[in-house]
Design a protein around this motif. Sequence first.
Motif, PDB file in Angstrom:
ATOM      1  N   GLU A  97       0.648  -1.256   0.068  1.00 43.28           N
ATOM      2  CA  GLU A  97       0.090  -0.101   0.024  1.00 43.28           C
ATOM      3  C   GLU A  97       0.697   1.149   0.153  1.00 43.28           C
ATOM      4  O   GLU A  97       0.582   2.392  -0.738  1.00 43.28           O
ATOM      5  N   PHE A  98       2.023   1.125   0.948  1.00 40.80           N
ATOM      6  CA  PHE A  98       2.757   2.493   0.739  1.00 40.80           C
ATOM      7  C   PHE A  98       3.435   2.637  -0.620  1.00 40.80           C
ATOM      8  O   PHE A  98       3.630   3.650  -0.933  1.00 40.80           O
ATOM      9  N   PHE A  99       3.756   1.471  -1.397  1.00 45.24           N
ATOM     10  CA  PHE A  99       4.593   1.783  -2.488  1.00 45.24           C
ATOM     11  C   PHE A  99       3.798   1.970  -3.605  1.00 45.24           C
ATOM     12  O   PHE A  99       3.915   2.734  -4.680  1.00 45.24           O
ATOM     13  N   GLN A 100       2.252   1.878  -3.591  1.00 49.59           N
ATOM     14  CA  GLN A 100       1.420   1.751  -4.588  1.00 49.59           C
ATOM     15  C   GLN A 100       1.425   3.211  -5.467  1.00 49.59           C
ATOM     16  O   GLN A 100       1.429   3.435  -6.567  1.00 49.59           O
ATOM     17  N   PRO A 101       1.600   4.338  -4.646  1.00 51.45           N
ATOM     18  CA  PRO A 101       1.454   5.676  -5.260  1.00 51.45           C
ATOM     19  C   PRO A 101       2.569   6.134  -5.892  1.00 51.45           C
ATOM     20  O   PRO A 101       2.579   7.200  -6.780  1.00 51.45           O
ATOM     21  N   PHE A 102       3.711   5.559  -5.694  1.00 50.28           N
ATOM     22  CA  PHE A 102       5.107   6.154  -6.183  1.00 50.28           C
ATOM     23  C   PHE A 102       5.366   5.087  -7.478  1.00 50.28           C
ATOM     24  O   PHE A 102       5.127   4.020  -7.685  1.00 50.28           O
ATOM     25  N   SER A 103       6.378   5.829  -8.233  1.00 47.21           N
ATOM     26  CA  SER A 103       7.201   5.159  -9.459  1.00 47.21           C
ATOM     27  C   SER A 103       8.481   4.369  -8.900  1.00 47.21           C
ATOM     28  O   SER A 103       8.814   3.501  -9.503  1.00 47.21           O
ATOM     29  N   CYS A 104       9.171   5.202  -7.884  1.00 48.03           N
ATOM     30  CA  CYS A 104      10.214   4.444  -7.207  1.00 48.03           C
ATOM     31  C   CYS A 104      10.127   5.083  -5.938  1.00 48.03           C
ATOM     32  O   CYS A 104       9.955   6.032  -5.416  1.00 48.03           O
ATOM     33  N   VAL A 105      11.101   4.213  -5.097  1.00 46.71           N
ATOM     34  CA  VAL A 105      11.260   4.390  -3.739  1.00 46.71           C
ATOM     35  C   VAL A 105      12.822   4.086  -3.255  1.00 46.71           C
ATOM     36  O   VAL A 105      12.794   2.927  -3.568  1.00 46.71           O
ATOM     37  N   THR A 106      13.447   4.775  -2.391  1.00 49.19           N
ATOM     38  CA  THR A 106      14.807   4.341  -2.066  1.00 49.19           C
ATOM     39  C   THR A 106      14.631   3.257  -1.019  1.00 49.19           C
ATOM     40  O   THR A 106      13.605   3.248  -0.234  1.00 49.19           O
ATOM     41  N   PHE A 107      15.637   2.295  -0.768  1.00 47.80           N
ATOM     42  CA  PHE A 107      15.691   1.509   0.123  1.00 47.80           C
ATOM     43  C   PHE A 107      15.704   2.046   1.600  1.00 47.80           C
ATOM     44  O   PHE A 107      15.403   1.522   2.554  1.00 47.80           O
ATOM     45  N   ASP A 108      16.455   3.239   1.480  1.00 49.85           N
ATOM     46  CA  ASP A 108      16.663   3.821   3.109  1.00 49.85           C
ATOM     47  C   ASP A 108      15.202   4.402   3.671  1.00 49.85           C
ATOM     48  O   ASP A 108      15.162   4.315   4.580  1.00 49.85           O
ATOM     49  N   GLU A 109      14.525   4.888   2.586  1.00 48.47           N
ATOM     50  CA  GLU A 109      13.251   5.381   2.795  1.00 48.47           C
ATOM     51  C   GLU A 109      12.198   4.280   3.496  1.00 48.47           C
ATOM     52  O   GLU A 109      11.519   4.089   4.400  1.00 48.47           O
ATOM     53  N   LEU A 110      12.499   3.174   2.811  1.00 48.36           N
ATOM     54  CA  LEU A 110      11.567   1.679   3.026  1.00 48.36           C
ATOM     55  C   LEU A 110      12.113   1.326   4.378  1.00 48.36           C
ATOM     56  O   LEU A 110      11.270   0.831   5.386  1.00 48.36           O
ATOM     57  N   ALA A 111      13.513   1.659   4.662  1.00 41.72           N
ATOM     58  CA  ALA A 111      13.966   0.745   5.924  1.00 41.72           C
ATOM     59  C   ALA A 111      13.608   1.942   6.978  1.00 41.72           C
ATOM     60  O   ALA A 111      13.437   1.340   8.206  1.00 41.72           O
ATOM     61  N   ARG A 112      13.572   3.038   6.711  1.00 42.07           N
ATOM     62  CA  ARG A 112      12.948   4.153   7.938  1.00 42.07           C
ATOM     63  C   ARG A 112      11.572   3.951   8.271  1.00 42.07           C
ATOM     64  O   ARG A 112      11.179   4.052   9.430  1.00 42.07           O
ATOM     65  N   THR A 113      10.687   3.604   7.301  1.00 35.06           N
ATOM     66  CA  THR A 113       9.368   3.420   7.361  1.00 35.06           C
ATOM     67  C   THR A 113       9.041   2.129   7.896  1.00 35.06           C
ATOM     68  O   THR A 113       8.150   1.994   8.963  1.00 35.06           O
ATOM     69  N   PHE A 114       9.566   1.062   7.462  1.00 39.35           N
ATOM     70  CA  PHE A 114       9.289  -0.476   7.812  1.00 39.35           C
ATOM     71  C   PHE A 114      10.855  -0.775   8.493  1.00 39.35           C
ATOM     72  O   PHE A 114      11.282  -1.339   7.602  1.00 39.35           O
ATOM     73  N   VAL A 115      10.886  -0.670   9.549  1.00 36.06           N
ATOM     74  CA  VAL A 115      12.147  -1.166  10.430  1.00 36.06           C
ATOM     75  C   VAL A 115      12.153  -2.694   9.948  1.00 36.06           C
ATOM     76  O   VAL A 115      11.363  -3.412  10.733  1.00 36.06           O
ATOM     77  N   PRO A 116      13.213  -3.318   9.427  1.00 35.48           N
ATOM     78  CA  PRO A 116      13.338  -4.663   9.361  1.00 35.48           C
ATOM     79  C   PRO A 116      13.758  -5.506  10.702  1.00 35.48           C
ATOM     80  O   PRO A 116      14.021  -4.821  11.477  1.00 35.48           O
TER      81      PRO A 116
END
Length: 497
Positions: A370-389
């Motif tokens: 759901e978070f990625f759906q509106p974007f054409s590309c997202v950086t790994f760092d942004e995803l890691a900050r939002t969804f801490v693995p």
Amino acid sequence: MAAAIEDSALFREARGRGRVIVTEQPRIDLENYIASYVGPTRLYRYMHIASTSTFLALDALHAGIKEVKEGFNTAVYLQLVEMLAKVAPDDPLAEVDAEWMDDRIKMVKVLTDRLEGELKTYKNNMIKESIRMALEELGRHYMELNDYPSAIRSFTKMREHCTLPKHISEMTILLIQAYIHQGQWSSVMSNAQKVHQLSLGREEKARLSPVLDACIGLSQMQMRSYAAAARSFLAVDPAYIAVVRSDSNTGAGPSSAHNQGGLAASAGRHDFQRAILTPNDVALYGGLCALMGMDRAQLRAEVLSGGAPFRQFLELEPHLRRAITLFCGSKYAACLEILESFRPDWLCDVYMHDHVGQIIAHVREKSVVEFFQPFSCVTFDELARTFVPPPGVKIEDELVDMIQRGALPARIDLVDRLLIAPHTPPRQEIHAAALEMTPKYEHNLRLRLLRLNMIGAGLELKQPKGPHAVHVERPGVEHSVMADTQMVEGGDIYQPG
């Protein structure tokens, strides 16, 4: 102390079996938590907590041994003492009380013989109602002794002595409780559906329907049909909550059965809402299953809206309601933070323990998509900050796994560390839509051609002009005939063709 318990034989064996162990301190208050239940389920929850949480293991075992010695369940007593011996071998309660065991075994034998003798007397008198009640008392007695196969046999024999649908429903509810304690979930579901099909009175049906929906939801959750379980839990009527409140107002406590002096007057005498699932359990199971199996629009309409009946259950678990609200508001990080913070508590639940990890992992995947759906590309760092693995896991490894399983439609750029949405050219989209529409268009054309050919061949039936006349037109021939009619019962006229 907790570190020593964590390294004890009990938890070493549990890890060897692949069991998830809770090393954090849960938020639950053990005494208040267990006070919500009555009957054998209290002992089973003590045992589950003792084998799951290193912080609550000793307290749960001590409380469980103290409570079981007030009753007659020698089998569970031996299990609790064995568990305590593995956790704290030097504990005074870790030794079997042989004198208590002998005393309880004699008392159980005397009571069993008395109940079987009463049943035999009633059978000789051939009074159905007395036989049914005697079988019910004997079955409850076996349930208290942890002998569920014997209890199921007694409850099943009640069927031929039931004279009213109400008796059948009560017998089936007892069977369902025994099957739940045994973990026979397919039998739970089939028996609950049988009660749904009985011709019961309005009040009896209103009383039993919430219980049956909760039973079906629990069995579906245990069989990992989370979407179906969510539907069943959402269908539970809020009257389920009112029963527990009225029961608590009467002052019925967990030890009231023992004070009454009857072994069979325990779990079976209490409402299902305290003997198996409390309203808080329904809220927890239904909320988590809905969060896993429904999209945001469904959650808003069927879970969070003011008119949704399940909203009253969520008021009992405000943290879960807040997590669902955050998910529907696209605040995925805050939602996952709440779920992770309550993971230790939910792992201590006897029915939710095996599902918590899978449910939270699936909600996390849904959040990433759901978070990625509106974007054409997202950086790994942004995803890691939002969804801490999780510790020891890289965000790119998690994304690769989701892409390979088809959960995330995207591509990975390892050079620039980007998650890229698949680009579909507009021309390709138009071609795909045209190819999808072609078979439908061809089918419609064939139907139109068939109709034209039928009209040309004179096979069209026109509206009759007279009350009983049918006009038949053929090329070169036009005449009116009286349709063959046939009188049927009731005076109606049947026109063939």
